[in-house]
Design a protein around this motif. Structure first.
Motif, short mmCIF file in Angstrom:
data_model
loop_
_atom_site.label_atom_id
_atom_site.label_comp_id
_atom_site.label_asym_id
_atom_site.label_seq_id
_atom_site.Cartn_x
_atom_site.Cartn_y
_atom_site.Cartn_z
N ALA A 29 0.83 -1.21 0.00
CA ALA A 29 0.00 0.00 0.00
C ALA A 29 0.87 1.27 0.00
O ALA A 29 0.40 2.34 -0.35
CB ALA A 29 -0.92 0.00 1.22
N PHE A 30 2.13 1.12 0.39
CA PHE A 30 3.05 2.27 0.44
C PHE A 30 3.88 2.27 -0.84
O PHE A 30 4.44 1.24 -1.22
CB PHE A 30 3.94 2.17 1.67
CG PHE A 30 3.17 2.31 2.95
CD1 PHE A 30 3.11 3.52 3.62
CD2 PHE A 30 2.47 1.23 3.47
CE1 PHE A 30 2.38 3.65 4.78
CE2 PHE A 30 1.72 1.35 4.64
CZ PHE A 30 1.68 2.56 5.30
N GLU A 31 3.94 3.43 -1.49
CA GLU A 31 4.56 3.48 -2.81
C GLU A 31 6.01 3.95 -2.72
O GLU A 31 6.29 4.94 -2.03
CB GLU A 31 3.77 4.47 -3.67
CG GLU A 31 3.63 4.02 -5.09
CD GLU A 31 2.93 5.08 -5.94
OE1 GLU A 31 3.07 5.01 -7.15
OE2 GLU A 31 2.26 5.98 -5.38
N PRO A 32 6.94 3.29 -3.42
CA PRO A 32 8.31 3.79 -3.41
C PRO A 32 8.37 5.25 -3.89
O PRO A 32 7.71 5.60 -4.87
CB PRO A 32 9.05 2.87 -4.39
CG PRO A 32 8.28 1.60 -4.36
CD PRO A 32 6.84 2.01 -4.17
N VAL A 33 9.13 6.06 -3.17
CA VAL A 33 9.25 7.47 -3.52
C VAL A 33 10.17 7.65 -4.73
O VAL A 33 10.02 8.57 -5.52
CB VAL A 33 9.77 8.26 -2.29
CG1 VAL A 33 10.11 9.70 -2.62
CG2 VAL A 33 8.71 8.21 -1.17
N ILE A 34 11.09 6.72 -4.91
CA ILE A 34 11.97 6.78 -6.08
C ILE A 34 11.11 6.47 -7.31
O ILE A 34 10.34 5.51 -7.32
CB ILE A 34 13.15 5.80 -5.95
CG1 ILE A 34 14.20 6.06 -7.03
CG2 ILE A 34 12.71 4.34 -5.95
CD1 ILE A 34 15.51 5.31 -6.81
#
Ligand SMILES: *Cc1c(COP(=O)(O)O)cnc(C)c1O
Length: 383
Positions: free
Chosen positions: A247-252
């Motif tokens: 549910a948490f998306e990579p910021v890169i």
């Protein structure tokens, strides 16, 4: 040519971080933990490779409660840049460095009496030195052992030039077996906090939770959590059955370079770089000036890494110290200057962080850390 275009022609490698995703991860976290707990952002390792100054400025605007990190240099840079939220240094440096940290507006972590005395020497009863105390609640790394911590806090309470503003511990875990260990330690830490409260020794800020415990929903009665990985979209788990880190998306969002040469090899020619001696068929290859020196890794044995050129997948033939060689068969229109994406979306194709990390044989977190500070950095989505 603008200055920007010249510098990108000289150094055509880049990494892009999407601050909208950081914002999305922060909102998701706030939703998970609810209104009763504050969030301290763990920004160790140059904000897990994302650039500590830009990340700190963004999170401060987003109303983060404070920061924790290991590098005193980075903490000082944050203060110089005008970050005003509390910055707590994880225990690093020797006790004699503590007064200097306090002068610089950084809250040191105390793990023993030598540190407490060093901090107290930088304070007075009018302006007591602010410190956080770290307790070892079972992880076995840093801190005052939990069995001694009550008496230790009682001693600190007698020191009028010391202000124990916070108390924390660390109980991370990576898989289901460790999760049960951690759950049990969280319960003991809670019991310990209750006893401190009974004795009027409880510091205003308490913290034990981090990415793993928040994701697993472990009961946590502290007033704050300290989150690193999840803010940046990295799973803390080796076991994907626990929690929903997806549910948490990579910021890169992008890693790329540009082709500096495109060449054709006739049948029979060698491409020793890719262990091909006497190519069976004609081969077009492209070279981009990005390699191990920029934080890429050589492909893990058995992996079949690809990049994207003109929206098409191109096999990566070799990664050397400063060069990347790709197979351009099937991309007849490829030319010098074309973008080579190693992570990101181009047309219908997309390479995500999990793919890139898998090719390197690293975790998502270690993949971004390896690239840290070695590529020109763009931030998008920050307004
Ligand atoms: C790194 C660290 C955290 C944050 O852990 P994440 O798993 O990245 O959320 C919290 N507390 C301490 C002491 C740490 O070293």
């Amino acid at each position: 040519m603008t200055e920007n275009e010249i510098s990108s022609a000289l150094d055509p490698n880049w990494v892009t971080f999407d601050l909208k995703r950081l914002d999305g991860n922060l909102s998701l976290l706030r939703h998970r933990i609810g209104p009763k707990q504050e969030i301290l952002a763990s920004l160790k390792g140059n904000a897990y490779g994302h650039g500590v100054l830009q990340v700190a400025a963004f999170l401060e605007r987003a109303g983060i409660f404070g920061f924790m990190l290991g590098s005193i240099d980075e903490a000082r840079d944050m203060r110089r840049q005008g970050i005003t939220a509390p910055i707590v240094a994880f225990a690093v440096g020797l006790p004699e460095a503590i007064p200097e940290m306090i002068e610089d507006g950084i809250v040191p972590t105390i793990v023993d009496m030598a540190g407490a005395h060093a901090a107290a020497s930088a304070g007075s009863s009018n302006v007591p030195a602010r410190v956080y105390l770290k307790v070892d609640a079972g992880f076995g790394r840093l801190g005052v052992p939990i069995d001694d911590a009550h008496a230790f806090l009682a001693d600190l309470a007698q020191m009028s030039s010391l202000d124990v503003a916070g108390l924390y511990t660390h109980l991370p875990f990576a898989d289901a077996a460790e999760m049960e260990w951690s759950r049990c330690k969280f319960a003991s830490f809670g019991w310990f906090l209750d006893r401190l409260a009974d004795a009027h020794l409880l510091p205003p800020v308490t913290q034990a939770g981090a990415s793993s415990s928040v994701l697993a929903g472990i009961k946590d009665q502290s007033g704050a959590v300290c989150i690193g990985r999840l803010l940046f979209g990295f799973s803390p788990f080796t076991d994907s059955a626990i929690g929903d880190a997806d549910a948490f998306e990579p910021v890169i969002s992008e890693v790329g370079s540009r082709l500096v040469q495109v060449t054709s090899h006739a049948p029979g020619q060698d491409m020793a770089i890719a262990n091909v001696f006497g190519a069976a068929t004609p081969k077009r290859i492209g070279v981009a000036p990005i390699g191990v020196a920029n934080g890429l890794h050589r492909p893990a044995p058995g992996s079949r890494p690809t990049g994207l050129v003109r929206g098409r997948r191109v096999p990566i033939l070799a990664v050397s110290l400063e060069h990347l060689t790709v197979d351009l068969d099937g991309v007849d229109d490829a030319e010098v200057g074309d973008r080579v994406l190693l992570l990101g979306a181009d047309g219908e194709e997309c390479i995500d962080l999990g793919h890139l990390a898998g090719w390197f044989g690293l975790s998502d977190m270690d993949t971004v850390q390896a690239l840290s500070g070695r590529l020109s950095t763009n931030y998008i989505g920050g307004d």
